[in-house]
Scaffold this active site. Structure first.
Site, mmCIF file in Angstrom:
data_model
loop_
_atom_site.group_PDB
_atom_site.id
_atom_site.type_symbol
_atom_site.label_atom_id
_atom_site.label_comp_id
_atom_site.label_asym_id
_atom_site.label_seq_id
_atom_site.Cartn_x
_atom_site.Cartn_y
_atom_site.Cartn_z
ATOM 1 N N TYR A 140 9.340 -9.330 -0.681
ATOM 2 C CA TYR A 140 9.907 -10.317 -1.606
ATOM 3 C C TYR A 140 11.409 -10.118 -1.812
ATOM 4 O O TYR A 140 12.109 -11.028 -2.244
ATOM 5 C CB TYR A 140 9.206 -10.257 -2.975
ATOM 6 C CG TYR A 140 7.765 -10.717 -2.940
ATOM 7 C CD1 TYR A 140 7.195 -11.234 -1.795
ATOM 8 C CD2 TYR A 140 6.969 -10.636 -4.079
ATOM 9 C CE1 TYR A 140 5.868 -11.647 -1.766
ATOM 10 C CE2 TYR A 140 5.650 -11.052 -4.060
ATOM 11 C CZ TYR A 140 5.108 -11.552 -2.899
ATOM 12 O OH TYR A 140 3.798 -11.961 -2.877
ATOM 13 N N LYS A 190 -1.695 -1.652 5.125
ATOM 14 C CA LYS A 190 -2.095 -2.256 6.404
ATOM 15 C C LYS A 190 -1.522 -1.323 7.477
ATOM 16 O O LYS A 190 -0.741 -1.729 8.355
ATOM 17 C CB LYS A 190 -1.518 -3.682 6.476
ATOM 18 C CG LYS A 190 -2.004 -4.515 7.634
ATOM 19 C CD LYS A 190 -3.436 -4.951 7.522
ATOM 20 C CE LYS A 190 -3.859 -5.724 8.773
ATOM 21 N NZ LYS A 190 -5.317 -5.929 8.853
ATOM 22 N N ASP A 222 -7.059 -6.126 4.030
ATOM 23 C CA ASP A 222 -8.073 -7.151 4.322
ATOM 24 C C ASP A 222 -9.445 -6.686 3.844
ATOM 25 O O ASP A 222 -10.222 -7.456 3.268
ATOM 26 C CB ASP A 222 -8.093 -7.518 5.812
ATOM 27 C CG ASP A 222 -7.958 -6.322 6.732
ATOM 28 O OD1 ASP A 222 -7.583 -5.229 6.268
ATOM 29 O OD2 ASP A 222 -8.246 -6.469 7.938
#
Ligand code: NAD
Length: 356
Positions: A140, A190, A222
């Protein structure tokens, strides 16, 4: 003496903050906290008064405070203003200036409201999760970013970036939070694909020996998204980066099904901001219909994290349980046909349940 800056904001903000203020004032008096509370303007209210969603006076008020309480900002009458003049800019600037890098969002099931969850009761009845989300880094804020023309085609790019200090400081917050709870920390990444999150996993693992009483596990994002629906009660504290936490904390909050019940804390070095996770609910503003319990539970988080008053935090949380046990409901959490009470009456009921 501690200084508290209070920003009621827009829509239902002033109503829920006034109800929560009843609770804060009662605790302040009973516990002798000697709080010095001052109100300020932010969001649409500040735009109307000073043509700025975070006027300098509000920023100074927040910077001088030990803790900030915020209702909610935004509403249809400010929706068409240019981006810099949008009410939420006030909130974003406040978070940035206060360097609030740790966002704590509990997703706790209230057994009295079990039927509000979109999941089956047996899946959610033991859910009590704290999401600890990093708030000031990640994709971000990473540079470079933008959309450009490459070989005649538009191409967008953002940069996921964390340095080890940023990871370390949020991981410490999560480890410490786990120590005060069921001592299980699950760090989300991840690491199978993204180098940034491989570093995340490495740094979090390096800190684990400092917290031998906390059991640390790692989970790919996930899988975490799936497990939150499949078996949410397995989680105690979930530690995430900014983007993964943005998504997972919203997912976790929906397990409870009651947006009017969920508080949050955003913590920096030595300062915190406390607000309900919901917005300004313009559809019910000014009607004494809003549920103030998320804001009251945010006050409990403030007592815990900024005022060193853990016992009083627990008393406020227990008082909320008591009013629910007594069957008191605002419209959003009432079953069809159930009697409802208003925003202010709910605040008064919590004060009574504190049995001061
Ligand atoms: P919202 O959270 O304001 O409302 C969603 C729904 O939930 C509405 O039906 C509302 O009536 C209900 N609701 C929310 N809080 C409630 C409460 N305490 N008691 C009873 N019912 C409640 O989200 P939205 O409608 O998408 O957004 C409305 C405005 O709020 C927008 O301007 C948005 O930008 C702003 N917003 C602000 C914040 C914030 O201040 N942190 C967060 C989200 C949205």
């Amino acid at each position: 003496m501690k200084k508290i800056a209070i920003f009621p904001g827009d829509g239902i903000g002033p109503e829920i903050v006034d109800a929560a203020r009843l609770v804060l004032d009662a605790v302040d008096q009973a516990a002798g906290l000697q709080l010095q509370c001052t109100d300020g303007l932010v969001g649409g209210a500040a735009l109307d008064a000073a043509d700025d969603p975070l006027p300098e006076a509000s920023l100074q008020l927040a910077m001088a405070a030990d803790a900030v309480i915020l209702g909610a900002v935004g509403g249809p009458c400010w929706d068409n203003l240019p981006p810099a003049k949008r009410p939420e800019q006030g909130l974003l600037r406040l978070r940035k200036h206060l360097d609030l890098f740790a966002n704590l969002r509990p997703a706790q099931i209230f057994l009295q409201l079990l039927s509000a969850s979109p999941l089956r009761p047996e899946l959610v009845q033991d859910v009590d999760i704290l999401v600890v989300r990093e708030l000031t880094g990640d994709i971000y804020f990473g540079q470079p970013r933008g959309v450009e023309i490459v070989n005649g085609k538009r191409r967008g790019h953002n940069t996921m970036v964390y340095d080890e200090d940023e990871i370390r400081r949020i991981a410490h917050v999560a480890f410490k939070a786990a120590q005060g709870r069921r001592k299980q920390l699950c760090s989300v990444d991840k690491a199978n694909v993204l180098e940034t999150t491989r570093l995340w996993r490495e740094v979090v693992t390096e800190l684990a020996p400092e917290y031998p009483d906390v059991s640390l596990t790692h989970m790919y994002v996930d899988n975490a998204a799936m497990q939150l629906i499949r078996a949410p009660a397995q989680f105690d504290v979930l530690l995430t980066g900014n983007m993964f936490g943005d998504i997972l904390s919203d997912e976790a909050s929906q397990l409870t099904g009651s947006i009017g019940m969920l508080p949050s804390a955003s913590l920096g070095e030595g300062r915190g901001m406390y607000e309900p996770i919901h917005g300004s609910a313009p559809d019910i503003a000014g009607q004494d219909k809003a549920n103030p319990l998320a804001t009251i539970l945010s006050i409990a988080m403030m007592l815990r994290h900024s005022l060193g008053a853990e016992q009083w935090a627990q008393r406020v949380e227990m008082a909320v349980q008591k009013v629910l046990d007594a069957g008191l409901r605002t419209a959003d959490i009432a079953a069809p046909g159930e009697a409802v009470i208003g925003t202010r009456a709910m605040g008064q009921a919590v004060v009574q349940a504190l049995q001061l």
